[in-house]
Design an enzyme around this catalytic site. Structure first.
Site, short mmCIF file in Angstrom:
data_model
loop_
_atom_site.label_atom_id
_atom_site.label_comp_id
_atom_site.label_asym_id
_atom_site.label_seq_id
_atom_site.Cartn_x
_atom_site.Cartn_y
_atom_site.Cartn_z
N PRO A 88 0.85 -0.95 -0.09
CA PRO A 88 0.09 -0.10 0.04
C PRO A 88 0.90 1.12 -0.20
CG PRO A 88 -0.77 -1.56 1.61
CD PRO A 88 0.12 -2.13 1.18
N GLU A 115 0.58 -7.74 8.37
CA GLU A 115 0.83 -6.46 8.43
C GLU A 115 1.86 -5.33 6.93
OE1 GLU A 115 -1.32 -3.80 9.83
OE2 GLU A 115 -2.01 -5.70 9.30
N ARG A 153 -0.01 -8.22 -21.06
CA ARG A 153 -0.88 -7.36 -22.84
C ARG A 153 -0.60 -6.33 -23.46
NH1 ARG A 153 -4.35 -3.08 -22.49
NH2 ARG A 153 -6.00 -3.69 -23.87
N ASP A 168 -6.16 1.76 -26.92
CA ASP A 168 -6.68 2.19 -25.06
C ASP A 168 -7.48 3.31 -24.67
OD1 ASP A 168 -6.11 -0.79 -24.69
OD2 ASP A 168 -4.28 -0.91 -23.53
#
Ligand code: 9D3
Length: 250
Positions: A88, A115, A153, A168
């Site tokens: 994160p 954690e 991709r 895209d």
């Protein structure tokens, strides 16, 4: 391109990497994916991979030894490819980051659990840290699959249409226009006439306007960075004026 994935849950990758575009890329030899269970590199009787945090507080922290043994055992010491920790606290993953990673011949993805990992792993083994967004997952595995999918991709030969990545919507900087297929009327809901007109100029203009409109409504942050013609800027200015008028009338 080669991917080495280090995780406590290698089995969760199979349902995804054994189907989909990733499976095709593997079959064609365009992507090689190796899964490594960090627990296999423990040397203690109970195969312990986590421990309590120094300084106290809740939760558990992934021990450094099994992670270093796994990564260096597979990739050598020091590894010669980027070692990316999914966390994160990492830099936000975007299409630009996917394109950057797709240039590499070899990537290692390290999935944290609990954690997080002992700080010495970040300092002395990890070369890059990535987050896939501001929400809380239970571990790095889903994030690693997201990175794997977005990068794979982009590899030459993986998609049928070699120009597809350039088209895209996020690459173009705008959201996509609506898509329709048959039937022309479904439950009384019609496909817009313009798409059935056969007039490719009109269709292209309609799509561009829809794309702009959606981006304006949903992702104004993207519009700020998009390259727009004077006519398109004019169109948006009219929508803005309209919105102002409606706000005053309300
Ligand atoms: C006490 C705070 N912790 C729990 C709320 C922090 C925390 C630690 C570990 C939160 C999530 C995780 C597990 N997540 C990941 O490993 C992860 C992740 C994510 O949660 N969101 C977006 N991208 C990523 S990449 C890895």
């Amino acid at each position: 391109m080669r991917f080495d994935i280090f995780t406590l849950f290698p089995e969760v990758f199979h349902p995804y990497i054994d189907v989909s575009i990733i499976a095709r890329a593997r079959e064609r030899g365009l992507a090689e994916i190796y899964l490594h269970n960090i627990r296999d590199w423990t040397t203690d009787k109970h195969h312990v991979v986590d421990d309590e945090p120094y300084g106290g507080g809740g939760g558990m922290v992934m021990k450094p030894e099994p992670i270093f043994k796994a990564v260096e055992g597979v990739l050598g010491s020091p590894p010669t490819c980027p070692v990316i920790l999914l966390t994160p606290q990492g830099r936000p993953f975007t299409q630009a980051v996917a394109r950057e990673l797709a240039q590499q011949p070899h990537l290692a993805l390290l999935c944290g659990r609990y954690e997080g990992v002992d700080e010495r792993v970040r300092q002395h083994l990890v070369t890059d840290e990535i987050s896939i967004g501001d929400y809380v997952l239970t571990g790095g595995e889903l994030a690693a699959m997201v990175v794997l999918d977005a990068v794979t991709r982009l590899l030459p030969g993986v998609l049928g249409d070699p120009d597809a990545p350039a088209k895209d919507s996020h690459a173009a900087g705008l959201l996509e226009h609506p898509h329709y297929t048959r039937p022309p009327v479904f439950r009384g809901w019609e496909v817009p006439e313009v798409l059935r007109s056969g007039d490719h100029g009109r269709i292209a203009r309609w799509r561009r306007e829809q794309s702009l409109r959606r981006t304006w409504e949903r992702r104004p942050d993207l519009l700020a960075k998009a390259e727009l013609t004077p006519e398109e800027q004019e169109l948006i200015a009219r929508w803005e004026a309209e919105r102002q008028r409606e706000a005053r009338e309300a």
